[in-house]
Design a protein around this motif. Structure first.
Motif, PDB file in Angstrom:
ATOM      1  N   SER A 214       0.874  -1.171   0.000  1.00 31.27           N
ATOM      2  CA  SER A 214       0.000   0.000   0.000  1.00 31.27           C
ATOM      3  C   SER A 214       0.913   1.224   0.000  1.00 31.27           C
ATOM      4  N   PRO A 215       0.892   2.029  -1.083  1.00 32.84           N
ATOM      5  CA  PRO A 215       1.866   3.111  -1.221  1.00 32.84           C
ATOM      6  C   PRO A 215       1.962   3.995   0.024  1.00 32.84           C
ATOM      7  N   GLY A 216       3.210   4.113   0.527  1.00 33.36           N
ATOM      8  CA  GLY A 216       3.471   4.976   1.674  1.00 33.36           C
ATOM      9  C   GLY A 216       2.951   4.444   2.998  1.00 33.36           C
ATOM     10  N   ARG A 217       2.344   3.239   2.975  1.00 39.87           N
ATOM     11  CA  ARG A 217       1.715   2.715   4.200  1.00 39.87           C
ATOM     12  C   ARG A 217       2.194   1.315   4.586  1.00 39.87           C
ATOM     13  N   HIS A 218       2.542   0.487   3.598  1.00 40.82           N
ATOM     14  CA  HIS A 218       2.830  -0.922   3.918  1.00 40.82           C
ATOM     15  C   HIS A 218       3.770  -1.493   2.854  1.00 40.82           C
ATOM     16  N   VAL A 219       4.949  -1.900   3.305  1.00 38.46           N
ATOM     17  CA  VAL A 219       5.945  -2.512   2.412  1.00 38.46           C
ATOM     18  C   VAL A 219       6.274  -3.903   2.957  1.00 38.46           C
ATOM     19  N   GLU A 220       6.431  -4.869   2.049  1.00 35.50           N
ATOM     20  CA  GLU A 220       6.797  -6.227   2.465  1.00 35.50           C
ATOM     21  C   GLU A 220       8.107  -6.613   1.786  1.00 35.50           C
ATOM     22  N   ILE A 221       9.036  -7.174   2.557  1.00 39.11           N
ATOM     23  CA  ILE A 221      10.330  -7.615   2.011  1.00 39.11           C
ATOM     24  C   ILE A 221      10.426  -9.118   2.228  1.00 39.11           C
ATOM     25  N   ARG A 222      10.608  -9.846   1.115  1.00 33.69           N
ATOM     26  CA  ARG A 222      10.720 -11.304   1.221  1.00 33.69           C
ATOM     27  C   ARG A 222      12.166 -11.724   0.972  1.00 33.69           C
ATOM     28  N   ALA A 223      12.759 -12.370   1.963  1.00 30.04           N
ATOM     29  CA  ALA A 223      14.139 -12.863   1.865  1.00 30.04           C
ATOM     30  C   ALA A 223      14.072 -14.385   1.852  1.00 30.04           C
ATOM     31  N   GLU A 224      13.790 -14.926   0.651  1.00 29.68           N
ATOM     32  CA  GLU A 224      13.569 -16.367   0.495  1.00 29.68           C
ATOM     33  C   GLU A 224      14.820 -17.165   0.862  1.00 29.68           C
ATOM     34  N   TYR A 225      16.000 -16.567   0.617  1.00 31.20           N
ATOM     35  CA  TYR A 225      17.267 -17.270   0.839  1.00 31.20           C
ATOM     36  C   TYR A 225      17.517 -17.542   2.336  1.00 31.20           C
ATOM     37  N   ILE A 226      16.836 -16.801   3.242  1.00 29.37           N
ATOM     38  CA  ILE A 226      16.944 -17.082   4.680  1.00 29.37           C
ATOM     39  C   ILE A 226      15.567 -17.378   5.295  1.00 29.37           C
ATOM     40  N   GLY A 227      14.591 -17.694   4.459  1.00 32.21           N
ATOM     41  CA  GLY A 227      13.268 -18.084   4.953  1.00 32.21           C
ATOM     42  C   GLY A 227      12.632 -17.019   5.828  1.00 32.21           C
ATOM     43  N   THR A 228      12.722 -15.767   5.394  1.00 28.44           N
ATOM     44  CA  THR A 228      12.288 -14.647   6.239  1.00 28.44           C
ATOM     45  C   THR A 228      11.425 -13.655   5.457  1.00 28.44           C
ATOM     46  N   THR A 229      10.366 -13.177   6.100  1.00 33.88           N
ATOM     47  CA  THR A 229       9.525 -12.122   5.516  1.00 33.88           C
ATOM     48  C   THR A 229       9.374 -11.005   6.543  1.00 33.88           C
ATOM     49  N   ILE A 230       9.491  -9.763   6.068  1.00 30.53           N
ATOM     50  CA  ILE A 230       9.391  -8.586   6.946  1.00 30.53           C
ATOM     51  C   ILE A 230       8.301  -7.663   6.418  1.00 30.53           C
ATOM     52  N   ALA A 231       7.500  -7.130   7.330  1.00 29.68           N
ATOM     53  CA  ALA A 231       6.511  -6.107   6.968  1.00 29.68           C
ATOM     54  C   ALA A 231       6.869  -4.816   7.703  1.00 29.68           C
ATOM     55  N   VAL A 232       6.869  -3.697   6.975  1.00 31.27           N
ATOM     56  CA  VAL A 232       7.074  -2.374   7.578  1.00 31.27           C
ATOM     57  C   VAL A 232       5.831  -1.558   7.262  1.00 31.27           C
ATOM     58  N   ARG A 233       5.242  -0.950   8.295  1.00 31.21           N
ATOM     59  CA  ARG A 233       4.012  -0.172   8.098  1.00 31.21           C
ATOM     60  C   ARG A 233       4.149   1.211   8.724  1.00 31.21           C
ATOM     61  N   GLN A 234       3.350   2.154   8.208  1.00 30.95           N
ATOM     62  CA  GLN A 234       3.182   3.426   8.901  1.00 30.95           C
ATOM     63  C   GLN A 234       1.696   3.610   9.196  1.00 30.95           C
ATOM     64  N   ALA A 235       1.393   3.944  10.461  1.00 31.43           N
ATOM     65  CA  ALA A 235       0.014   4.280  10.844  1.00 31.43           C
ATOM     66  C   ALA A 235       0.115   5.549  11.674  1.00 31.43           C
ATOM     67  N   GLY A 236      -0.509   6.618  11.219  1.00 33.10           N
ATOM     68  CA  GLY A 236      -0.371   7.889  11.935  1.00 33.10           C
ATOM     69  C   GLY A 236       1.074   8.328  11.905  1.00 33.10           C
ATOM     70  N   ARG A 237       1.590   8.758  13.066  1.00 35.45           N
ATOM     71  CA  ARG A 237       2.959   9.272  13.122  1.00 35.45           C
ATOM     72  C   ARG A 237       3.902   8.243  13.725  1.00 35.45           C
ATOM     73  N   GLN A 238       3.776   6.986  13.315  1.00 31.02           N
ATOM     74  CA  GLN A 238       4.698   5.974  13.840  1.00 31.02           C
ATOM     75  C   GLN A 238       4.888   4.845  12.835  1.00 31.02           C
ATOM     76  N   LEU A 239       6.013   4.180  12.937  1.00 30.79           N
ATOM     77  CA  LEU A 239       6.318   3.039  12.085  1.00 30.79           C
ATOM     78  C   LEU A 239       6.197   1.753  12.903  1.00 30.79           C
ATOM     79  N   SER A 240       5.863   0.660  12.221  1.00 32.13           N
ATOM     80  CA  SER A 240       5.857  -0.633  12.909  1.00 32.13           C
ATOM     81  C   SER A 240       6.609  -1.658  12.067  1.00 32.13           C
ATOM     82  N   PHE A 241       7.096  -2.690  12.743  1.00 37.68           N
ATOM     83  CA  PHE A 241       7.944  -3.719  12.136  1.00 37.68           C
ATOM     84  C   PHE A 241       7.424  -5.091  12.562  1.00 37.68           C
ATOM     85  N   SER A 242       7.266  -6.000  11.590  1.00 42.94           N
ATOM     86  CA  SER A 242       6.896  -7.387  11.915  1.00 42.94           C
ATOM     87  C   SER A 242       7.791  -8.303  11.098  1.00 42.94           C
TER      88      SER A 242
END
Length: 342
Positions: A214-242
């Motif tokens: 979702s532009p400017g709101r939600h980015v997903e990074i898939r690192a298949e070579y290490i079996g890892t997926t990361i989500a970065v989000r912005q909601a209001g005036r803060q960022l979150s990481f999963s």
């Protein structure tokens, strides 16, 4: 420094030399060896094995009357990739496939998240609300480094929010070049710092990709070579990481890398009790009503939401807790662990 590859190619080229043209073939192998060391000279400057190889080649060329100019050995043919159960050389950059091939079962995964004022859900399902102003590592292992920078949610407030995230995917030989991703409030790029959207030119470069959900709101990074997926989000005036990480990857660190909020949670001195929330900018009942709309189950995500809305006065924090819960729903290997009640 690739001097060991040069050494092994030279050994392979000279292993079975016999017959009348042995000397010519030996000189060809030495010239190839010399050419290989020249190609790696810049990265091997401080390497003793490199310097001893260079001097050794010069001595051998003099002893065998080899000229510096002339033909070189043909390149060694690459061995065919093993094809057990469809396992091919490039599958080395597919963690799930190679783990299954090696161990006969799929890998185990772990989940960690940091959202809101930062609330940390660790890989071990501990849950802390933290003060942590400044920069703190969420992860620091052999494959990944993730740092969150926090600043006060409002002037004079004890509570902080994540205002910047830096994620470093460390160099992995066949698979990816080192890649750095940086996000700040109101700047959630859909590319790495160098402008690329994958792991680079290596054969397994496509095993690391970045998607804009979702532009400017939600980015997903898939690192298949290490079996890892990361989500970065912005909601209001803060960022979150999963993150959903293979257990083997999450555990690949030394004793020196002991400060990782995803592993040990917040240090005791940095923890805040969520029951302290109820002196803030929004009445607790109003906050509960707002959070209940997005989070019907009164678990730690709900409690965190109430805490954040009360302390910040910003209703957008309901989105931060909701996004973290949605990521957990997707990333958690065990659905029964989705809700934590404290």
């Amino acid at each position: 420094c690739k001097i060991l590859r040069c050494n092994s190619e030279y050994v392979a080229a000279t292993l079975n030399l016999r017959g009348s043209n042995r000397n010519a073939a030996y000189c060809n192998a030495l010239r190839s060896y010399s050419h290989c060391t020249r190609k790696t000279a810049r990265t091997c400057r401080g390497d003793l094995a490199y310097h001893s190889a260079v001097h050794g080649i010069e001595d051998l060329m003099i002893q065998n009357n080899c000229s510096k100019e002339g033909p070189t050995s043909p390149p060694r043919p690459r061995p065919p990739a093993p094809n057990h159960q469809g396992f091919e050389s490039l599958d080395i950059c597919n963690y799930e496939k190679s783990f299954l091939y090696k161990h006969g079962q799929p890998p185990s995964y772990q989940h960690c998240a940091a959202f809101g004022d930062p609330h940390i859900r660790t890989f071990h399902d501990d849950f802390h609300t933290c003060r942590v102003e400044g920069s703190w590592p969420l992860l620091d292992n052999d494959y990944l480094f993730v740092q969150a920078t926090s600043s006060p949610v409002a002037k004079g407030s004890n509570a902080t929010v994540t205002s910047k995230l830096t994620i470093i995917f460390k160099n992995m030989k066949e698979c990816i070049d080192q890649k750095v991703y940086q996000a700040e409030i109101d700047n959630l790029p859909a590319a790495f710092e160098d402008g690329s959207v994958n792991g680079g030119e290596r054969p397994g470069g496509s095993s690391l990709v970045i998607w804009e959900r979702s532009p400017g709101r939600h980015v997903e990074i898939r690192a298949e070579y290490i079996g890892t997926t990361i989500a970065v989000r912005q909601a209001g005036r803060q960022l979150s990481f999963s993150i959903r990480a293979a257990e083997e990857v999450a555990r690949a660190f030394t004793e020196e890398q002991d400060l990782q909020l995803c592993v040990g949670g917040c240090p005791r001195s940095q923890r805040i009790s969520r029951s302290e929330c109820c002196r803030g900018r929004v009445a607790a009942e109003t906050a509960r009503a707002l959070c209940k709309e997005m989070l019907p189950v009164e678990d730690v995500y709900f409690q965190s939401c109430v805490f954040d809305v009360v302390t910040s006065g910003d209703a957008n924090f309901t989105m931060a807790a909701h996004g973290a819960l949605e990521d957990a729903r997707v990333f958690l290997p065990n659905a029964e662990k989705l809700h934590i009640f404290q």
